[in-house]
Design a protein around this motif. Structure first.
Motif, PDB file in Angstrom:
ATOM      1  N   HIS A 230       0.838  -1.199   0.000  1.00 51.76           N
ATOM      2  CA  HIS A 230       0.000   0.000   0.000  1.00 51.76           C
ATOM      3  C   HIS A 230       0.871   1.246   0.000  1.00 51.76           C
ATOM      4  CE1 HIS A 230      -3.754   2.165   0.800  1.00 51.76           C
ATOM      5  NE2 HIS A 230      -3.048   2.934   1.618  1.00 51.76           N
ATOM      6  N   TYR A 232       0.610   1.784  -3.510  1.00 49.15           N
ATOM      7  CA  TYR A 232       0.784   1.730  -4.970  1.00 49.15           C
ATOM      8  C   TYR A 232       0.449   0.379  -5.582  1.00 49.15           C
ATOM      9  CZ  TYR A 232       3.110   6.123  -4.002  1.00 49.15           C
ATOM     10  OH  TYR A 232       3.375   7.390  -3.570  1.00 49.15           O
ATOM     11  N   ALA A 236       3.635  -2.564  -8.449  1.00 49.56           N
ATOM     12  CA  ALA A 236       4.594  -1.479  -8.219  1.00 49.56           C
ATOM     13  C   ALA A 236       5.602  -1.867  -7.151  1.00 49.56           C
ATOM     14  CB  ALA A 236       3.852  -0.203  -7.816  1.00 49.56           C
ATOM     15  N   THR A 240       9.756  -2.180  -7.583  1.00 47.79           N
ATOM     16  CA  THR A 240      10.704  -1.478  -6.719  1.00 47.79           C
ATOM     17  C   THR A 240      11.649  -2.447  -6.029  1.00 47.79           C
ATOM     18  OG1 THR A 240       9.177   0.351  -6.312  1.00 47.79           O
ATOM     19  CG2 THR A 240      10.926   0.004  -4.691  1.00 47.79           C
TER      20      THR A 240
END
Length: 280
Positions: A230, A232, A236, A240
């Protein structure tokens, strides 16, 4: 049961003698018996962030719960803050004669764990990283270059000059972004408010300067990463984490879907059971 209550009952609260000799880089509370586990909190937090985990983990392990200088009422130290903490931890481990110590670190504490385990002949047997990256700065700063970050900067000077009311508003906004647990938002905000301001400002510069994306190739022990998704989303988060950890030879990553940065607050059952899977 809270850590402070446990310590009162067990009469087992210690300060690191080495840390005191080195201007108190941290204070350490010790609870339980068994294989040692070093618990590093995130930035501005105290060791109380691990309260619920320690309740269970201390039944089978000796928990060494750190609070770093400048936070939670621990006296501040001179900068460079983070490198002094990093150099003090191995000496503490040696002094306490800890063998096969496991590190669990959240956020800043996870980055510190990564940094410690890049060293040759270190005494650690496993690392559990809780929502932490090898380079926080690279995530947050466009065109990131570690060498560009200095203590004397307009942003740092603005933060140092911020009055208490403005700082409180900022702390509230940050706390709301880091956990969806409204009760815990108040705790996180309170930790930020009592932090030594220079430690908060310059220590965060130390964290942003730290770039371990290449150095993690030297880590040879098992690494477990617990990652929040959370706000994104899962894809995502995967992009990352897989990008930043690409040079780490071997690791396991578990995603706490729907949880914010303080996974232990947003998904406590998942968090405790996942840690238990890797520290039986």
């Amino acid at each position: 049961m809270k850590i402070k209550q446990q310590l009162t009952i067990l009469v087992f609260f210690i300060f690191s003698n080495y840390a005191i000799a080195q201007d108190s880089a941290f204070e350490v509370a010790v609870v339980g018996k068994g294989q040692p586990v070093l618990l590093f909190p995130g930035f501005a937090c105290t060791g109380e962030v691990w309260n619920d985990l320690v309740d269970e983990l201390s039944k089978t392990h000796e928990c060494h719960i750190f609070t770093f200088a400048g936070f939670g009422g621990v006296a501040p130290i001179e900068k460079p803050w983070l490198s002094k903490i990093k150099s003090s931890v191995p000496a503490y481990v040696e002094q306490q004669r800890l063998e096969d110590a496991i590190i669990i670190g959240h956020s800043l504490g996870g980055a510190l764990g990564l940094w410690l385990t890049t060293e040759e002949n270190h005494p650690y047997s496993k690392l559990i990283v809780v929502d932490a990256l090898p380079s926080t700065g690279a995530l947050m700063i466009p065109n990131y270059k570690s060498e560009d970050l200095v203590y004397d900067s307009p942003w740092n000077n603005q933060m140092l000059a911020m009055d208490d009311e403005a700082f409180e508003k900022m702390a509230q906004q940050m706390a709301m972004s880091m956990t969806q647990n409204t009760e815990k938002q108040s705790q996180i905000k309170a930790w930020m408010q009592v932090a030594d301001r220079e430690t908060y400002v310059y220590g965060y510069t130390d964290l942003l300067k730290l770039d371990l994306r290449d150095a993690i190739a030297e880590i040879k022990i098992p690494v477990v990463i617990l990652a929040a998704t959370h706000p994104y989303g899962l894809e995502a988060a995967k992009m990352t984490y897989e990008g930043q950890y690409s040079k780490l030879e071997s690791y396991v990553i578990e995603y706490a879907e729907g949880a914010s940065h303080f996974i232990m607050y947003d998904a406590p059952e998942w968090f405790h059971s996942t840690v238990a899977n890797y520290i039986p």
